[in-house]
Design a protein around this motif. Structure first.
Motif, PDB file in Angstrom:
ATOM      1  N   TYR A   1      40.644  63.586  60.014  1.00  0.00           N
ATOM      2  CA  TYR A   1      41.074  64.939  59.655  1.00  0.00           C
ATOM      3  C   TYR A   1      41.872  65.568  60.794  1.00  0.00           C
ATOM      4  CZ  TYR A   1      38.070  65.358  55.478  1.00  0.00           C
ATOM      5  OH  TYR A   1      37.496  65.209  54.240  1.00  0.00           O
ATOM      6  N   ASP A   2      41.422  65.316  62.025  1.00  0.00           N
ATOM      7  CA  ASP A   2      42.066  65.901  63.205  1.00  0.00           C
ATOM      8  C   ASP A   2      43.263  65.037  63.616  1.00  0.00           C
ATOM      9  OD1 ASP A   2      41.525  67.967  65.547  1.00  0.00           O
ATOM     10  OD2 ASP A   2      42.090  66.075  66.492  1.00  0.00           O
ATOM     11  N   ASN A   3      44.398  65.656  63.905  1.00  0.00           N
ATOM     12  CA  ASN A   3      45.606  64.906  64.271  1.00  0.00           C
ATOM     13  C   ASN A   3      45.415  64.056  65.527  1.00  0.00           C
ATOM     14  OD1 ASN A   3      47.096  65.852  62.111  1.00  0.00           O
ATOM     15  ND2 ASN A   3      47.873  67.626  63.228  1.00  0.00           N
ATOM     16  N   THR A   4      44.574  64.511  66.434  1.00  0.00           N
ATOM     17  CA  THR A   4      44.330  63.761  67.667  1.00  0.00           C
ATOM     18  C   THR A   4      43.721  62.397  67.381  1.00  0.00           C
ATOM     19  OG1 THR A   4      43.975  65.840  68.863  1.00  0.00           O
ATOM     20  CG2 THR A   4      43.187  63.836  69.918  1.00  0.00           C
ATOM     21  N   THR A   5      42.921  62.317  66.331  1.00  0.00           N
ATOM     22  CA  THR A   5      42.279  61.048  65.968  1.00  0.00           C
ATOM     23  C   THR A   5      43.320  59.979  65.655  1.00  0.00           C
ATOM     24  OG1 THR A   5      40.408  62.296  65.057  1.00  0.00           O
ATOM     25  CG2 THR A   5      40.591  59.972  64.441  1.00  0.00           C
ATOM     26  N   ALA A   6      44.322  60.346  64.870  1.00  0.00           N
ATOM     27  CA  ALA A   6      45.373  59.392  64.514  1.00  0.00           C
ATOM     28  C   ALA A   6      46.174  58.954  65.728  1.00  0.00           C
ATOM     29  CB  ALA A   6      46.301  60.009  63.469  1.00  0.00           C
ATOM     30  N   ALA A   7      46.319  59.848  66.703  1.00  0.00           N
ATOM     31  CA  ALA A   7      47.118  59.551  67.885  1.00  0.00           C
ATOM     32  C   ALA A   7      46.460  58.520  68.801  1.00  0.00           C
ATOM     33  CB  ALA A   7      47.390  60.840  68.662  1.00  0.00           C
ATOM     34  N   VAL A   8      45.135  58.393  68.722  1.00  0.00           N
ATOM     35  CA  VAL A   8      44.411  57.470  69.597  1.00  0.00           C
ATOM     36  C   VAL A   8      44.929  56.043  69.447  1.00  0.00           C
ATOM     37  CG1 VAL A   8      42.160  56.425  70.084  1.00  0.00           C
ATOM     38  CG2 VAL A   8      42.328  58.897  69.690  1.00  0.00           C
ATOM     39  N   LEU A   9      45.125  55.603  68.196  1.00  0.00           N
ATOM     40  CA  LEU A   9      45.594  54.236  67.943  1.00  0.00           C
ATOM     41  C   LEU A   9      46.960  54.218  67.263  1.00  0.00           C
ATOM     42  CD1 LEU A   9      42.192  52.666  66.864  1.00  0.00           C
ATOM     43  CD2 LEU A   9      43.515  52.084  68.898  1.00  0.00           C
ATOM     44  N   ASN A  10      47.655  55.343  67.338  1.00  0.00           N
ATOM     45  CA  ASN A  10      49.013  55.447  66.801  1.00  0.00           C
ATOM     46  C   ASN A  10      49.074  55.030  65.325  1.00  0.00           C
ATOM     47  OD1 ASN A  10      51.790  56.058  67.047  1.00  0.00           O
ATOM     48  ND2 ASN A  10      52.287  53.896  67.299  1.00  0.00           N
ATOM     49  N   VAL A  11      48.223  55.654  64.520  1.00  0.00           N
ATOM     50  CA  VAL A  11      48.226  55.379  63.087  1.00  0.00           C
ATOM     51  C   VAL A  11      48.748  56.605  62.334  1.00  0.00           C
ATOM     52  CG1 VAL A  11      46.342  53.742  63.301  1.00  0.00           C
ATOM     53  CG2 VAL A  11      45.820  56.136  62.793  1.00  0.00           C
TER      54      VAL A  11
ATOM     55  N   LEU B   1      40.308  60.039  45.460  1.00  0.00           N
ATOM     56  CA  LEU B   1      39.243  59.611  46.353  1.00  0.00           C
ATOM     57  C   LEU B   1      39.650  59.846  47.801  1.00  0.00           C
ATOM     58  CD1 LEU B   1      38.363  56.136  44.753  1.00  0.00           C
ATOM     59  CD2 LEU B   1      37.222  58.327  44.338  1.00  0.00           C
ATOM     60  N   VAL B   2      38.782  60.494  48.561  1.00  0.00           N
ATOM     61  CA  VAL B   2      39.048  60.755  49.976  1.00  0.00           C
ATOM     62  C   VAL B   2      37.887  60.194  50.789  1.00  0.00           C
ATOM     63  CG1 VAL B   2      39.594  62.509  51.698  1.00  0.00           C
ATOM     64  CG2 VAL B   2      40.189  62.904  49.292  1.00  0.00           C
ATOM     65  N   SER B   3      38.172  59.262  51.690  1.00  0.00           N
ATOM     66  CA  SER B   3      37.137  58.677  52.536  1.00  0.00           C
ATOM     67  C   SER B   3      37.603  58.746  53.984  1.00  0.00           C
ATOM     68  CB  SER B   3      36.866  57.222  52.137  1.00  0.00           C
ATOM     69  OG  SER B   3      35.837  56.669  52.932  1.00  0.00           O
ATOM     70  N   ILE B   4      37.044  59.699  54.717  1.00  0.00           N
ATOM     71  CA  ILE B   4      37.568  59.987  56.056  1.00  0.00           C
ATOM     72  C   ILE B   4      36.533  60.778  56.850  1.00  0.00           C
ATOM     73  CG2 ILE B   4      38.638  62.197  55.440  1.00  0.00           C
ATOM     74  CD1 ILE B   4      41.108  61.331  57.075  1.00  0.00           C
ATOM     75  N   GLY B   5      36.608  60.726  58.171  1.00  0.00           N
ATOM     76  CA  GLY B   5      35.753  61.565  59.004  1.00  0.00           C
ATOM     77  C   GLY B   5      35.036  60.830  60.128  1.00  0.00           C
ATOM     78  N   THR B   6      34.643  59.586  59.899  1.00  0.00           N
ATOM     79  CA  THR B   6      33.895  58.851  60.926  1.00  0.00           C
ATOM     80  C   THR B   6      34.713  58.674  62.203  1.00  0.00           C
ATOM     81  OG1 THR B   6      32.707  57.642  59.200  1.00  0.00           O
ATOM     82  CG2 THR B   6      32.642  56.720  61.416  1.00  0.00           C
ATOM     83  N   ASN B   7      35.999  58.352  62.060  1.00  0.00           N
ATOM     84  CA  ASN B   7      36.854  58.161  63.245  1.00  0.00           C
ATOM     85  C   ASN B   7      36.991  59.431  64.074  1.00  0.00           C
ATOM     86  OD1 ASN B   7      37.457  55.477  62.522  1.00  0.00           O
ATOM     87  ND2 ASN B   7      39.097  56.147  61.175  1.00  0.00           N
ATOM     88  N   ASP B   8      36.918  60.576  63.405  1.00  0.00           N
ATOM     89  CA  ASP B   8      37.032  61.839  64.140  1.00  0.00           C
ATOM     90  C   ASP B   8      35.942  61.970  65.197  1.00  0.00           C
ATOM     91  OD1 ASP B   8      39.281  63.365  62.910  1.00  0.00           O
ATOM     92  OD2 ASP B   8      38.100  63.102  61.082  1.00  0.00           O
ATOM     93  N   PHE B   9      34.785  61.438  64.891  1.00  0.00           N
ATOM     94  CA  PHE B   9      33.687  61.499  65.854  1.00  0.00           C
ATOM     95  C   PHE B   9      33.718  60.323  66.840  1.00  0.00           C
ATOM     96  CE2 PHE B   9      32.143  64.053  62.305  1.00  0.00           C
ATOM     97  CZ  PHE B   9      31.698  65.189  62.975  1.00  0.00           C
ATOM     98  N   LEU B  10      33.816  59.101  66.322  1.00  0.00           N
ATOM     99  CA  LEU B  10      33.671  57.927  67.185  1.00  0.00           C
ATOM    100  C   LEU B  10      34.916  57.607  68.005  1.00  0.00           C
ATOM    101  CD1 LEU B  10      31.607  55.531  64.889  1.00  0.00           C
ATOM    102  CD2 LEU B  10      30.810  57.180  66.597  1.00  0.00           C
ATOM    103  N   GLU B  11      36.100  57.898  67.470  1.00  0.00           N
ATOM    104  CA  GLU B  11      37.336  57.608  68.208  1.00  0.00           C
ATOM    105  C   GLU B  11      37.893  58.836  68.927  1.00  0.00           C
ATOM    106  OE1 GLU B  11      40.379  55.873  65.846  1.00  0.00           O
ATOM    107  OE2 GLU B  11      39.083  54.321  65.014  1.00  0.00           O
ATOM    108  N   ASN B  12      37.410  59.986  68.555  1.00  0.00           N
ATOM    109  CA  ASN B  12      37.969  61.225  69.091  1.00  0.00           C
ATOM    110  C   ASN B  12      36.915  61.994  69.872  1.00  0.00           C
ATOM    111  OD1 ASN B  12      39.097  63.762  69.515  1.00  0.00           O
ATOM    112  ND2 ASN B  12      39.974  63.936  67.472  1.00  0.00           N
ATOM    113  N   TYR B  13      35.977  62.621  69.189  1.00  0.00           N
ATOM    114  CA  TYR B  13      35.045  63.526  69.864  1.00  0.00           C
ATOM    115  C   TYR B  13      34.226  62.830  70.948  1.00  0.00           C
ATOM    116  CZ  TYR B  13      31.782  67.261  70.739  1.00  0.00           C
ATOM    117  OH  TYR B  13      31.041  68.240  71.365  1.00  0.00           O
ATOM    118  N   TYR B  14      33.638  61.695  70.624  1.00  0.00           N
ATOM    119  CA  TYR B  14      32.767  61.026  71.597  1.00  0.00           C
ATOM    120  C   TYR B  14      33.529  60.138  72.581  1.00  0.00           C
ATOM    121  CZ  TYR B  14      28.738  62.673  68.975  1.00  0.00           C
ATOM    122  OH  TYR B  14      27.797  63.469  68.370  1.00  0.00           O
ATOM    123  N   LEU B  15      34.833  59.988  72.355  1.00  0.00           N
ATOM    124  CA  LEU B  15      35.646  59.152  73.226  1.00  0.00           C
ATOM    125  C   LEU B  15      36.515  59.960  74.181  1.00  0.00           C
ATOM    126  CD1 LEU B  15      36.478  56.167  73.781  1.00  0.00           C
ATOM    127  CD2 LEU B  15      38.345  56.514  72.145  1.00  0.00           C
TER     128      LEU B  15
END
Length: 354
Positions: A118-128, A164-178
Motif C-alpha cells: 500500500y505504501d509507495n516506499t514498499t515498492a521502492a525497496v525492490l524496485n517493483v 480481488l486485492v491481496s496486499i499488505g504483508t510486504n508493508d510490514f516485513l519489507e518496509n516497517y520492520y526493515l
C-alpha cells in the motif's frame, strides 16, 4: 422405480447441487480482476526491471507443463483458484505478459506486482510496481476493453466483476520492520492506520471507476513464515508472535473499514478475505490437511531462500511440495493456496455470485 435407482438419482442431485455451489455459473461473475503483491502476481514482474522474479526453475515445476510463469509458487496461486471457483478460467494472466491480449483479459486479469505494498516506499525497496501504477494499468485496461467489446458490454463487465486485492504483508516485513526511516516516522499503530487509509482511497478510486464487488485482504500470520522463524533466534525459531499480533490488529482495523465502506457507498459490496485463521489452523494442525512440514519451506534449505536463491540449486528442493505448507520462505505451496482459496470462497466470496 427401484430403491437403488432412486438412491443413484438422489446422490446425483446432491452432487450437482454441491458442484453448482462451489463452481457457480460464470455469467454472474464475468471476470476476476486482481490487484496486489506476490501472493497473487501471475507474472507481471517478468516484464519490469527488478531482482524480485520467479520466472525460472524450480518455480512452476508443478504448474501445467512444468513451466515457470512468474508465480511465486510451485503451481497455481489463489487468484487462479478463485477464478476457477467462480466458473471462469483456471489461470488468470498477468496484464504485462506479452503472450496474452485483451481477449484473454476480458474474463480475468492480474495487475499485481510481487514485492509491492500500500505504501509507495514498499515498492521502492525492490524496485517493483507501486500500487498506484496497478490502478493506472487498470484504467488503460478499461479503455482497451471498451474498444474490444463496446462501451455497454465493457461497463457490464466492469460492474459485475469481482475485484480481488491481496496486499499488505510486504508493508510490514519489507518496509516497517526493515527501514529505520519508516519506524522513525510511524509507530506500528500509526503505520497500520496509514495503510488502512490507503486501502480506503483505493476502494474510493475503484468505485468511481465502476467497481462494485471488492474483496480486500487481511494479513496472514506473518510471524510464522519460514524466513521469520529462521531469524527469530531468541525464541528457538518459533513463530514471531509480535508480528502475528500486529497482523491481527491490522486485520481488525480492516474489518472496521469494510463496514464503513459498505455503509457509505451505494451499491458497493466490500468483504475482507482474511486468511489469518485458516493458515494458523493449518500450521497448528497440518495433518488435518495432509501436510507434514510447516516450519520449513520446500525450496532450497527451506530456511531463508526465495526468488533467485531458490534457483541456485533446484536439486535441494523437496521432492513432494504437497507435503509442505510453504514453497519458499515467504510463499505457500500450490496445495496450501488451494486449501486457503477454497476456504475463503466457501465462507465468503461465494456471496458475490448472488
Amino acid at each position: 422405480m427401484s430403491k437403488t435407482y432412486k438412491l443413484i438419482l438422489c446422490h446425483t442431485f446432491l452432487l450437482v447441487c454441491t458442484t453448482t455451489l462451489l463452481f457457480p455459473v460464470s455469467a454472474k461473475v464475468p471476470a476476476v480482476i486482481v490487484f496486489g503483491d506476490s501472493s497473487v502476481d501471475t507474472g507481471n514482474n517478468n516484464g519490469i526491471k527488478t531482482l524480485l522474479k520467479s520466472d525460472f526453475a524450480p518455480y512452476g515445476r508443478d504448474f501445467e507443463g512444468g513451466r515457470p510463469t512468474g508465480r511465486f509458487c510451485n503451481g497455481r496461486v489463489p487468484s487462479d483458484f478463485i477464478s476457477e471457483y467462480f466458473g471462469l478460467k483456471k489461470t488468470v494472466p498477468a496484464y504485462l505478459d506479452p503472450n496474452y491480449g485483451i481477449s484473454d483479459f476480458a474474463t480475468g486479469v492480474v495487475f499485481a506486482s510481487a514485492g509491492t505494498g500500500y505504501d509507495n516506499t514498499t515498492a521502492a525497496v525492490l524496485n517493483v510496481m507501486p500500487f498506484w501504477k496497478e490502478v493506472e494499468l487498470y484504467k488503460e485496461y478499461q479503455q482497451r476493453l471498451q474498444a474490444y467489446v463496446g462501451e455497454q458490454k465493457a461497463n457490464e463487465i466492469i460492474t459485475k466483476s469481482v475485484y480481488l486485492v491481496s496486499i499488505g504483508t510486504n508493508d510490514f516485513l519489507e518496509n516497517y520492520y526493515l527501514l529505520p526511516t519508516t519506524r522513525t516516522k510511524f509507530t506500528v499503530q500509526q503505520f497500520q492506520d496509514h495503510l488502512v487509509q490507503a486501502a480506503r482511497e483505493f476502494v474510493e478510486t475503484m468505485y468511481t471507476l465502476g467497481a462494485r464487488k471488492i474483496s480486500l485482504s487481511g494479513i496472514l500470520p506473518m510471524g510464522c513464515l519460514p524466513l521469520e522463524r529462521t531469524i527469530n533466534f531468541m525464541a528457538m525459531q518459533e513463530c514471531n508472535e509480535e508480528y502475528n499480533n500486529v497482523a491481527l490488529e491490522f486485520n481488525g482495523k480492516m474489518e472496521k473499514l469494510v463496514k464503513q465502506l459498505n455503509g457509505e457507498f451505494l451499491g458497493l459490496r466490500v468483504v475482507l478475505s482474511n486468511p489469518y485463521y485458516i493458515i494458523k489452523k493449518m500450521i497448528r494442525h497440518p495433518s488435518l490437511y495432509g501436510i507434514e512440514v510447516t516450519d520449513e519451506a520446500c525450496c532450497g534449505t527451506g530456511l531463508f531462500e526465495m526468488s533467485y536463491l531458490c534457483g541456485i540449486d533446484s536439486s535441494l528442493s523437496c521432492p513432494d511440495a504437497d507435503k509442505y505448507m510453504f514453497w519458499d520462505s515467504f510463499h505457500p505451496t500450490e496445495k496450501a493456496n488451494q486449501i486457503i482459496s477454497e476456504h475463503l470462497f466457501k465462507t465468503l466470496l461465494y456471496k458475490f455470485v448472488h
